[in-house]
Design a protein around this motif. Structure first.
Motif, mmCIF file in Angstrom:
data_model
loop_
_atom_site.group_PDB
_atom_site.id
_atom_site.type_symbol
_atom_site.label_atom_id
_atom_site.label_comp_id
_atom_site.label_asym_id
_atom_site.label_seq_id
_atom_site.Cartn_x
_atom_site.Cartn_y
_atom_site.Cartn_z
ATOM 1 N N THR A 111 0.837 -1.200 0.000
ATOM 2 C CA THR A 111 0.000 0.000 0.000
ATOM 3 C C THR A 111 0.868 1.245 0.000
ATOM 4 O O THR A 111 1.846 1.327 0.745
ATOM 5 C CB THR A 111 -0.905 0.039 1.248
ATOM 6 O OG1 THR A 111 -1.666 -1.157 1.315
ATOM 7 C CG2 THR A 111 -1.831 1.224 1.214
ATOM 8 N N THR A 112 0.500 2.206 -0.825
ATOM 9 C CA THR A 112 1.088 3.545 -0.739
ATOM 10 C C THR A 112 -0.031 4.521 -1.042
ATOM 11 O O THR A 112 -0.392 4.737 -2.199
ATOM 12 C CB THR A 112 2.259 3.726 -1.714
ATOM 13 O OG1 THR A 112 3.331 2.853 -1.311
ATOM 14 C CG2 THR A 112 2.775 5.157 -1.682
ATOM 15 N N GLU A 113 -0.614 5.067 0.031
ATOM 16 C CA GLU A 113 -1.754 5.949 -0.137
ATOM 17 C C GLU A 113 -1.905 6.860 1.068
ATOM 18 O O GLU A 113 -1.397 6.568 2.158
ATOM 19 C CB GLU A 113 -3.037 5.138 -0.350
ATOM 20 C CG GLU A 113 -3.396 4.227 0.816
ATOM 21 C CD GLU A 113 -4.448 3.182 0.456
ATOM 22 O OE1 GLU A 113 -4.504 2.789 -0.729
ATOM 23 O OE2 GLU A 113 -5.186 2.758 1.352
ATOM 24 N N ALA A 114 -2.600 7.959 0.851
ATOM 25 C CA ALA A 114 -2.986 8.855 1.932
ATOM 26 C C ALA A 114 -4.483 8.725 2.143
ATOM 27 O O ALA A 114 -5.248 8.604 1.184
ATOM 28 C CB ALA A 114 -2.629 10.290 1.591
ATOM 29 N N VAL A 115 -4.898 8.735 3.399
ATOM 30 C CA VAL A 115 -6.316 8.652 3.717
ATOM 31 C C VAL A 115 -6.703 9.826 4.609
ATOM 32 O O VAL A 115 -5.912 10.287 5.442
ATOM 33 C CB VAL A 115 -6.685 7.321 4.414
ATOM 34 C CG1 VAL A 115 -6.499 6.156 3.453
ATOM 35 C CG2 VAL A 115 -5.854 7.097 5.674
ATOM 36 N N LEU A 116 -7.901 10.315 4.402
ATOM 37 C CA LEU A 116 -8.485 11.307 5.300
ATOM 38 C C LEU A 116 -9.190 10.524 6.392
ATOM 39 O O LEU A 116 -10.110 9.754 6.124
ATOM 40 C CB LEU A 116 -9.467 12.193 4.536
ATOM 41 C CG LEU A 116 -10.151 13.298 5.347
ATOM 42 C CD1 LEU A 116 -9.127 14.307 5.855
ATOM 43 C CD2 LEU A 116 -11.227 13.983 4.516
ATOM 44 N N VAL A 117 -8.736 10.709 7.626
ATOM 45 C CA VAL A 117 -9.233 9.923 8.760
ATOM 46 C C VAL A 117 -10.263 10.744 9.529
ATOM 47 O O VAL A 117 -10.001 11.889 9.909
ATOM 48 C CB VAL A 117 -8.080 9.513 9.688
ATOM 49 C CG1 VAL A 117 -8.599 8.665 10.841
ATOM 50 C CG2 VAL A 117 -7.009 8.747 8.913
ATOM 51 N N THR A 118 -11.429 10.135 9.760
ATOM 52 C CA THR A 118 -12.519 10.793 10.461
ATOM 53 C C THR A 118 -13.001 9.895 11.599
ATOM 54 O O THR A 118 -13.160 8.686 11.392
ATOM 55 C CB THR A 118 -13.700 11.059 9.499
ATOM 56 O OG1 THR A 118 -13.223 11.746 8.349
ATOM 57 C CG2 THR A 118 -14.768 11.891 10.174
ATOM 58 N N PRO A 119 -13.230 10.431 12.807
ATOM 59 C CA PRO A 119 -13.732 9.603 13.914
ATOM 60 C C PRO A 119 -15.028 8.893 13.541
ATOM 61 O O PRO A 119 -15.884 9.452 12.856
ATOM 62 C CB PRO A 119 -13.958 10.621 15.040
ATOM 63 C CG PRO A 119 -13.053 11.766 14.722
ATOM 64 C CD PRO A 119 -13.015 11.832 13.220
ATOM 65 N N GLU A 120 -15.150 7.639 14.006
ATOM 66 C CA GLU A 120 -16.313 6.829 13.676
ATOM 67 C C GLU A 120 -16.518 5.814 14.792
ATOM 68 O O GLU A 120 -15.554 5.392 15.430
ATOM 69 C CB GLU A 120 -16.086 6.136 12.325
ATOM 70 C CG GLU A 120 -17.294 5.396 11.811
ATOM 71 C CD GLU A 120 -17.003 3.925 11.546
ATOM 72 O OE1 GLU A 120 -17.599 3.373 10.631
ATOM 73 O OE2 GLU A 120 -16.185 3.332 12.284
ATOM 74 N N THR A 121 -17.751 5.437 15.054
ATOM 75 C CA THR A 121 -18.049 4.599 16.222
ATOM 76 C C THR A 121 -17.651 3.143 16.022
ATOM 77 O O THR A 121 -16.944 2.554 16.845
ATOM 78 C CB THR A 121 -19.559 4.671 16.549
ATOM 79 O OG1 THR A 121 -19.914 6.033 16.811
ATOM 80 C CG2 THR A 121 -19.872 3.820 17.772
ATOM 81 N N GLU A 122 -18.055 2.524 14.913
ATOM 82 C CA GLU A 122 -17.882 1.073 14.760
ATOM 83 C C GLU A 122 -16.423 0.660 14.702
ATOM 84 O O GLU A 122 -16.003 -0.282 15.377
ATOM 85 C CB GLU A 122 -18.605 0.593 13.497
ATOM 86 C CG GLU A 122 -18.521 -0.932 13.311
ATOM 87 C CD GLU A 122 -19.269 -1.404 12.083
ATOM 88 O OE1 GLU A 122 -19.245 -2.622 11.820
ATOM 89 O OE2 GLU A 122 -19.853 -0.566 11.384
ATOM 90 N N HIS A 123 -15.618 1.333 13.864
ATOM 91 C CA HIS A 123 -14.222 0.942 13.687
ATOM 92 C C HIS A 123 -13.244 1.941 14.303
ATOM 93 O O HIS A 123 -12.064 1.926 13.984
ATOM 94 C CB HIS A 123 -13.916 0.791 12.192
ATOM 95 C CG HIS A 123 -14.728 -0.273 11.514
ATOM 96 N ND1 HIS A 123 -15.604 0.000 10.484
ATOM 97 C CD2 HIS A 123 -14.823 -1.604 11.747
ATOM 98 C CE1 HIS A 123 -16.195 -1.130 10.105
ATOM 99 N NE2 HIS A 123 -15.736 -2.105 10.848
ATOM 100 N N VAL A 124 -13.733 2.824 15.157
ATOM 101 C CA VAL A 124 -12.967 3.890 15.821
ATOM 102 C C VAL A 124 -12.745 5.070 14.880
ATOM 103 O O VAL A 124 -12.938 6.211 15.241
ATOM 104 C CB VAL A 124 -11.630 3.395 16.400
ATOM 105 C CG1 VAL A 124 -10.877 4.544 17.094
ATOM 106 C CG2 VAL A 124 -11.843 2.232 17.366
ATOM 107 N N PHE A 125 -12.317 4.772 13.629
ATOM 108 C CA PHE A 125 -12.211 5.844 12.634
ATOM 109 C C PHE A 125 -12.470 5.291 11.243
ATOM 110 O O PHE A 125 -12.358 4.091 10.994
ATOM 111 C CB PHE A 125 -10.854 6.565 12.697
ATOM 112 C CG PHE A 125 -9.644 5.651 12.633
ATOM 113 C CD1 PHE A 125 -9.232 5.095 11.436
ATOM 114 C CD2 PHE A 125 -8.907 5.375 13.777
ATOM 115 C CE1 PHE A 125 -8.113 4.276 11.360
ATOM 116 C CE2 PHE A 125 -7.786 4.552 13.722
ATOM 117 C CZ PHE A 125 -7.387 4.013 12.513
ATOM 118 N N HIS A 126 -12.816 6.220 10.339
ATOM 119 C CA HIS A 126 -13.092 5.882 8.943
ATOM 120 C C HIS A 126 -12.000 6.481 8.065
ATOM 121 O O HIS A 126 -11.560 7.610 8.286
ATOM 122 C CB HIS A 126 -14.449 6.441 8.518
ATOM 123 C CG HIS A 126 -14.707 6.356 7.043
ATOM 124 N ND1 HIS A 126 -14.989 5.168 6.399
ATOM 125 C CD2 HIS A 126 -14.693 7.313 6.073
ATOM 126 C CE1 HIS A 126 -15.162 5.394 5.109
ATOM 127 N NE2 HIS A 126 -14.986 6.687 4.879
#
Length: 310
Positions: free
Chosen positions: A141-156
């Protein structure tokens, strides 16, 4: 005081970890790869995980503190269709342990584990409560992700930039093989590159926020044919990856505004890349032992789900 077990059976490493009262204890072992090869078939990876995981788990299961919950990586990413057979080994062991001990079981992605391990290592678990950018740079993997708080998996995680061809770890290992280095080639390639101190003309091939890395392999092959020193070729490889990540990150910060930036994954343990990117973006990095594939982040995420980390 409670203790949480994490398990991760990636395509490169068998690992298990326990998170207890803010401290992580890790056990991990690389999968064996024959000389001259650049990885394993999934069937071979599964076989080696089955052989190695009991050894990784044994000292962690013998710790006095009882296990309160178990977490395991079951897929590469948190998205539909994300699947690799190697993760089924950890998932099976985790299910058996959960049922045998009578404790909750949580499923996470391998990528989420990498990001959580980086946050833990950098002392920035507080970022779990806000948006931030995370780069996951490894062999697969070589990627950037925008991380957002989320309940089920802690973040999306939403992919916002990526290599369109060769991955960072693939580039490192292919150039390493070209130079006669063993797999995985990261540490040896870095040692060679640090011996080259002259400036090198490197550039990034960008396509919007995305980028391409295959050209650096072709250029390294050309340099070798022309008789360039191995140290120069190694440095060219790493600097090329660095400039692509730098350009990508700069563009994302223009798009999304000022956000914290976290770099995770085995390639980001490289000192040349860290030096290039840390000062420019004030980025956070995992210590080397938390950069490579590990179950530490999975144990941390399990503690978050259980309310032990807030």
């Amino acid at each position: 005081m409670r203790s949480f077990l994490g398990i991760d059976t990636s395509n490169y490493t068998t690992s298990a970890a326990r998170y207890t009262d803010g401290a992580v204890t890790q056990q991990k072992q690389l999968l064996p790869v024959k000389a001259g090869q650049l990885g394993l078939r999934q069937s071979d990876a599964v076989f080696h995980h089955v052989q190695q995981l009991p050894t990784m788990l044994s000292p962690l299961l013998q710790m006095e503190m009882p296990i309160s919950a178990i977490g395991v990586s079951t897929r590469p990413r948190d998205m539909e269709g994300s699947y690799m057979p190697c993760f089924t080994v950890g998932a099976g062991f985790a299910k058996s342990l959960s049922e045998g001990l009578g404790v909750p079981l949580y499923h996470f992605s391998h990528q989420a584990g990498h990001i959580a391990a980086a946050l833990y290592s950098a002392g920035r678990l507080d970022l779990l409560h806000q948006r931030f950018l995370a780069y996951h740079v490894s062999g697969g993997t070589t990627e950037a992700v925008l991380v957002t708080p989320e309940t089920e998996h802690v973040f999306h995680c939403e992919i916002v930039s990526q290599s369109l061809d060769l991955k960072g770890g693939q580039a490192v290992d292919r150039v390493g093989l070209l130079l006669g280095l063993p797999f995985p080639a990261g540490k040896q390639l870095e040692a060679l590159a640090l011996q080259w101190t002259e400036r090198l003309p490197v550039h990034a091939t960008m396509k919007g926020n995305d980028f391409c890395l295959s050209g650096l392999e072709n250029q390294c092959q050309k340099l070798l044919r022309e008789g360039a020193p191995k140290e120069q070729i190694a440095r060219y490889c790493l600097e090329s990856i660095g400039v692509a990540l730098e350009r990508s990150c700069a563009q994302l910060l223009k798009t999304y505004g000022t956000l914290p930036v976290v770099f995770a994954g085995g390639v980001m343990s490289n000192s040349i890349l860290r030096e290039r990117l840390s000062g420019k973006f004030g980025a956070y990095f995992a210590a080397p032992e938390f950069s490579t594939d590990n179950a530490a982040g999975i144990a941390v995420l399990t503690a978050v789900k259980q309310g032990a980390i807030v």
